[in-house]
Design a protein around this motif. Structure first.
Motif, mmCIF file in Angstrom:
data_model
loop_
_atom_site.group_PDB
_atom_site.id
_atom_site.type_symbol
_atom_site.label_atom_id
_atom_site.label_comp_id
_atom_site.label_asym_id
_atom_site.label_seq_id
_atom_site.Cartn_x
_atom_site.Cartn_y
_atom_site.Cartn_z
ATOM 1 N N GLN A 69 -10.370 -53.245 44.254
ATOM 2 C CA GLN A 69 -11.682 -52.519 44.469
ATOM 3 C C GLN A 69 -12.039 -52.041 43.064
ATOM 4 O OE1 GLN A 69 -11.950 -49.674 47.531
ATOM 5 N NE2 GLN A 69 -14.058 -49.421 47.164
ATOM 6 N N GLU A 70 -10.967 -51.186 42.438
ATOM 7 C CA GLU A 70 -11.453 -50.547 41.023
ATOM 8 C C GLU A 70 -11.791 -51.832 40.051
ATOM 9 O OE1 GLU A 70 -9.016 -47.634 38.273
ATOM 10 O OE2 GLU A 70 -8.140 -48.548 40.118
ATOM 11 N N ILE A 71 -11.249 -52.944 39.960
ATOM 12 C CA ILE A 71 -11.548 -54.001 39.188
ATOM 13 C C ILE A 71 -13.143 -54.640 39.200
ATOM 14 C CG2 ILE A 71 -11.123 -56.278 38.385
ATOM 15 C CD1 ILE A 71 -8.123 -55.509 38.925
ATOM 16 N N ALA A 72 -13.392 -54.516 40.704
ATOM 17 C CA ALA A 72 -14.629 -55.159 40.874
ATOM 18 C C ALA A 72 -15.707 -54.012 40.504
ATOM 19 C CB ALA A 72 -14.771 -55.168 42.602
ATOM 20 N N GLU A 73 -15.481 -52.826 40.624
ATOM 21 C CA GLU A 73 -16.411 -51.843 40.060
ATOM 22 C C GLU A 73 -16.640 -51.935 38.474
ATOM 23 O OE1 GLU A 73 -14.930 -48.234 41.356
ATOM 24 O OE2 GLU A 73 -15.317 -48.529 43.354
ATOM 25 N N PHE A 74 -15.589 -52.288 37.996
ATOM 26 C CA PHE A 74 -15.538 -52.433 36.281
ATOM 27 C C PHE A 74 -16.246 -53.738 35.986
ATOM 28 C CE2 PHE A 74 -13.563 -52.578 32.258
ATOM 29 C CZ PHE A 74 -13.892 -51.466 31.809
ATOM 30 N N LEU A 75 -15.912 -54.722 36.876
ATOM 31 C CA LEU A 75 -16.599 -55.922 36.697
ATOM 32 C C LEU A 75 -18.095 -55.991 36.616
ATOM 33 C CD1 LEU A 75 -14.387 -58.577 38.349
ATOM 34 C CD2 LEU A 75 -14.763 -58.513 35.937
ATOM 35 N N ASP A 112 -3.105 -63.907 57.754
ATOM 36 C CA ASP A 112 -4.080 -64.780 56.826
ATOM 37 C C ASP A 112 -5.229 -65.075 57.618
ATOM 38 O OD1 ASP A 112 -1.712 -66.134 58.199
ATOM 39 O OD2 ASP A 112 -3.124 -67.877 58.192
ATOM 40 N N ASP A 113 -5.303 -64.568 58.939
ATOM 41 C CA ASP A 113 -6.773 -64.608 59.895
ATOM 42 C C ASP A 113 -7.663 -63.650 59.151
ATOM 43 O OD1 ASP A 113 -5.889 -66.454 61.313
ATOM 44 O OD2 ASP A 113 -5.214 -64.855 63.111
ATOM 45 N N ILE A 114 -7.298 -62.736 58.408
ATOM 46 C CA ILE A 114 -8.149 -61.828 57.908
ATOM 47 C C ILE A 114 -9.312 -62.548 57.013
ATOM 48 C CG2 ILE A 114 -7.041 -61.277 55.834
ATOM 49 C CD1 ILE A 114 -7.764 -58.216 56.061
ATOM 50 N N LEU A 115 -8.644 -63.737 56.247
ATOM 51 C CA LEU A 115 -9.777 -64.488 55.473
ATOM 52 C C LEU A 115 -10.851 -64.833 56.018
ATOM 53 C CD1 LEU A 115 -6.950 -66.626 53.652
ATOM 54 C CD2 LEU A 115 -7.936 -64.333 53.040
ATOM 55 N N ASN A 116 -10.811 -65.123 57.476
ATOM 56 C CA ASN A 116 -11.837 -65.671 58.335
ATOM 57 C C ASN A 116 -13.094 -64.605 58.296
ATOM 58 O OD1 ASN A 116 -10.784 -67.933 59.089
ATOM 59 N ND2 ASN A 116 -9.714 -66.867 60.762
ATOM 60 N N GLU A 117 -12.611 -63.222 57.926
ATOM 61 C CA GLU A 117 -13.668 -62.003 57.751
ATOM 62 C C GLU A 117 -13.989 -61.774 56.379
ATOM 63 O OE1 GLU A 117 -15.192 -60.841 60.139
ATOM 64 O OE2 GLU A 117 -14.053 -61.856 61.739
ATOM 65 N N VAL A 118 -12.851 -61.735 55.429
ATOM 66 C CA VAL A 118 -13.124 -61.593 54.071
ATOM 67 C C VAL A 118 -12.245 -62.331 53.272
ATOM 68 C CG1 VAL A 118 -11.841 -59.619 54.086
ATOM 69 C CG2 VAL A 118 -13.338 -59.777 52.288
ATOM 70 N N CYS A 119 -12.752 -63.264 52.380
ATOM 71 C CA CYS A 119 -11.973 -63.897 51.426
ATOM 72 C C CYS A 119 -12.631 -63.919 49.887
ATOM 73 C CB CYS A 119 -12.071 -65.463 51.751
ATOM 74 S SG CYS A 119 -10.913 -66.570 50.835
ATOM 75 N N PHE A 120 -12.032 -62.910 49.205
ATOM 76 C CA PHE A 120 -12.497 -62.706 47.842
ATOM 77 C C PHE A 120 -12.322 -64.026 46.868
ATOM 78 C CE2 PHE A 120 -10.534 -58.460 49.306
ATOM 79 C CZ PHE A 120 -11.863 -57.823 49.351
ATOM 80 N N GLY A 121 -13.315 -64.510 46.393
ATOM 81 C CA GLY A 121 -13.182 -65.419 45.598
ATOM 82 C C GLY A 121 -12.818 -65.103 44.044
ATOM 83 N N LYS A 122 -12.340 -66.245 43.367
ATOM 84 C CA LYS A 122 -12.040 -66.066 41.965
ATOM 85 C C LYS A 122 -13.164 -65.703 41.086
ATOM 86 C CE LYS A 122 -8.785 -70.100 42.385
ATOM 87 N NZ LYS A 122 -8.486 -71.331 41.673
ATOM 88 N N VAL A 123 -12.615 -64.945 39.830
ATOM 89 C CA VAL A 123 -13.499 -64.675 38.859
ATOM 90 C C VAL A 123 -13.386 -65.500 37.490
ATOM 91 C CG1 VAL A 123 -14.345 -62.984 37.127
ATOM 92 C CG2 VAL A 123 -14.027 -62.169 39.462
ATOM 93 N N LEU A 124 -14.431 -66.099 37.288
ATOM 94 C CA LEU A 124 -14.082 -67.184 36.101
ATOM 95 C C LEU A 124 -14.120 -66.249 34.680
ATOM 96 C CD1 LEU A 124 -14.281 -69.235 38.277
ATOM 97 C CD2 LEU A 124 -15.615 -70.710 36.714
ATOM 98 N N ARG A 125 -13.237 -66.828 33.808
ATOM 99 C CA ARG A 125 -13.505 -66.429 32.536
ATOM 100 C C ARG A 125 -14.539 -67.056 31.644
ATOM 101 N NH1 ARG A 125 -8.764 -64.949 29.520
ATOM 102 N NH2 ARG A 125 -9.219 -66.428 28.022
ATOM 103 N N VAL A 133 -19.400 -57.941 47.520
ATOM 104 C CA VAL A 133 -18.437 -58.353 48.640
ATOM 105 C C VAL A 133 -18.018 -56.677 49.319
ATOM 106 C CG1 VAL A 133 -16.504 -59.075 50.052
ATOM 107 C CG2 VAL A 133 -17.719 -60.424 48.309
ATOM 108 N N PHE A 134 -17.504 -55.861 48.190
ATOM 109 C CA PHE A 134 -16.925 -54.643 48.306
ATOM 110 C C PHE A 134 -18.006 -53.694 48.750
ATOM 111 C CE2 PHE A 134 -12.684 -55.788 46.094
ATOM 112 C CZ PHE A 134 -11.924 -55.139 47.139
ATOM 113 N N GLN A 135 -19.233 -53.657 48.420
ATOM 114 C CA GLN A 135 -20.210 -53.008 48.639
ATOM 115 C C GLN A 135 -20.915 -53.131 49.900
ATOM 116 O OE1 GLN A 135 -22.732 -53.344 45.232
ATOM 117 N NE2 GLN A 135 -21.327 -52.245 43.874
ATOM 118 N N GLY A 136 -20.348 -54.434 50.387
ATOM 119 C CA GLY A 136 -20.880 -54.671 52.027
ATOM 120 C C GLY A 136 -22.455 -55.470 51.735
#
Length: 461
Positions: free
Chosen positions: A284-290, A339-352, A385-388
């Motif tokens: 969450q902290e990284i997402a805010e910074f990104l 891993d069922d939680i991924l059916n609700e939220v599955c964070f994607g990768k961030v490309l360089r 995603v984090f912000q809904g």
């Protein structure tokens, strides 16, 4: 021995070469190593600076450090004519903020009120507040406090950037206390060596980077698992045997840098849950910074090729941190059977971001745009995603992976990555990612700004 373990622990916050840490481990373990283990470890230790004539490396041995507010606070003490009896840690964010808040009332300034036109007191307001100082004196103090607050924000940001750089390299190993680190010598050796492998710098190439988990990492981890490699007298067949000695391995410490299935199975559900909570907070902290970097940079999401004005260093370091945190989060989710939680939220990768010259090199040699870029283009951004604001689940990720021709499991989009064991390779001397054969030559080239993308300063005759 204790001093050597302390030295080994110090390497967790440094950028030592694997060869030099291997040498430390060799001295620390000594005769505890089997003949074959010594041979494997020597592949690296023989190249340590200690074993090389005129041992020298041009590579920095430390991570960057943020500069605190010592200069600004001392100037404030002088200008405000303060008699500070308590000791101030100029590198502690909370203490810097407390100092600013303590002295701001001396000129009736509110913390955070830094508008030069709207937040300063005029002559009548100063008189009402009992401030018997000249306008010039008041403005000088007001500007100083404003600069202090600006320094606090910049310092906080720099600390965060460096922290994310470390996380992107080696996870949470740098947060391990010495008390935790020293509990088991085999654990300490694996963490220290694998940490240096994770910290390897990227090489300027149009192929994949060197993998961190090498044969020496594997050997040291096997010692933690109490597995020894034995070779028969004809040196033709190898077998693994389980040691009968009591296992003292600190799997909790190892999980701060290596969260494979075999490591996590040794943790309790409570420990796994604690790690999961920690990594979720970090994500969450990284997402805010990104998001902040994204807003300030005009990044071409379709190609992820660097263009003028992009802060590629900060973006790439933070993207590395996100992907490292995401990998650990994913590993723990599966280890907990959640891993069922991924059916609700599955964070994607961030490309360089890819350097334009590397991209051109890649395309000219017959390569195409990384198919992961296509998935990255379609799924919601992490902060959304984090912000809904957006939803990203396993079904969505699988859909776009298939469209891009990727296996969603093997590519690590919806499942933990698999670690392959690679052969040890000597650490190259690099000048802005370009391999240079000699460390002294590398130092000279750095000074002249070769391969930096900046104007070269040629050596004077």
């Amino acid at each position: 021995m204790m001093n050597t373990i302390k030295d080994l622990h110090k390497t967790l916050i440094q950028r030592k070469r694997p060869e030099d840490v291997a040498q430390m481990i060799q001295e620390l373990l000594g005769d505890q190593l089997s003949p074959e283990e010594k041979i494997i470890l020597k592949k690296a230790s023989k190249g340590s600076l200690k074993n090389v004539f005129f041992g020298y490396t041009s590579m920095m041995q430390e991570f960057a450090t943020a500069i605190g507010a010592e200069k600004q606070i001392k100037k404030a003490i002088e200008i405000f004519d303060l008699n500070i009896k308590r000791k101030i840690d100029y590198n502690d964010i909370d203490q810097i903020e407390l100092f600013i808040k303590d002295i701001s009332p001396l000129i009736n300034k509110e913390f955070g009120a830094n508008n030069f036109l709207g937040d300063r007191l005029n002559k009548h307001q100063r008189k009402e507040k009992g401030l018997d100082i000249s306008k010039r004196r008041y403005n000088k103090k007001w500007r100083l406090l404003k600069r202090l607050e600006k320094k606090l924000l910049a310092y906080s940001k720099e600390i965060k950037k460096i922290e994310f750089q470390k996380i992107g390299k080696h996870g949470l190993s740098h947060t391990l206390s010495f008390e935790e680190f020293k509990k088991d010598i085999n654990t300490a050796c694996f963490i220290a060596y694998y940490n240096t492998r994770c910290n390897l710098r990227s090489v300027f190439t149009n192929t994949s980077q060197e993998r961190s988990f090498d044969e020496i990492s594997n050997m040291l981890l096997n010692r933690c698992k109490e597995i020894d490699s034995e070779t028969n007298v004809f040196n033709r067949f190898k077998k693994q045997v389980i040691s009968k000695t009591k296992n003292q391995t600190n799997w909790w410490a190892i999980s701060h840098i290596y969260t494979s299935k075999e490591v996590l199975q040794h943790l309790s559900d409570k420990e796994k849950g604690k790690l999961l909570g920690k990594w979720t907070s970090i994500l969450q902290e990284i997402a805010e910074f990104l998001e902040k970097i994204w807003i300030k940079s005009d990044i071409n999401r379709e190609t992820m090729i660097v263009s003028r004005g992009n802060d590629s260093t900060t973006w790439n370091n933070t993207a590395n941190a996100w992907n490292k945190a995401r990998d650990n989060w994913m590993n723990i989710i599966y280890a907990l059977g959640m891993d069922d939680i991924l059916n609700e939220v599955c964070f994607g990768k961030v490309l360089r971001l890819m350097a334009a010259d590397v991209a051109a090199w890649h395309f000219s040699s017959g390569g195409n745009l990384d198919p992961n870029t296509e998935v990255w283009n379609k799924i919601p951004l992490p902060w959304e995603v984090f912000q809904g604001k957006e939803k990203c689940n396993k079904e969505l990720v699988v859909k776009y992976c298939k469209k891009a021709g990727l296996d969603p499991n093997k590519s690590g989009w919806i499942a933990p990555k698999t670690h392959k064991i690679v052969k040890f390779k000597p650490t190259p001397e690099l000048v802005h990612g370009v391999v240079v054969s000699n460390p002294y030559l590398a130092t000279m080239l750095k000074k002249q700004k070769y391969f930096s993308g900046k104007k070269v300063h040629f050596l004077s005759r």
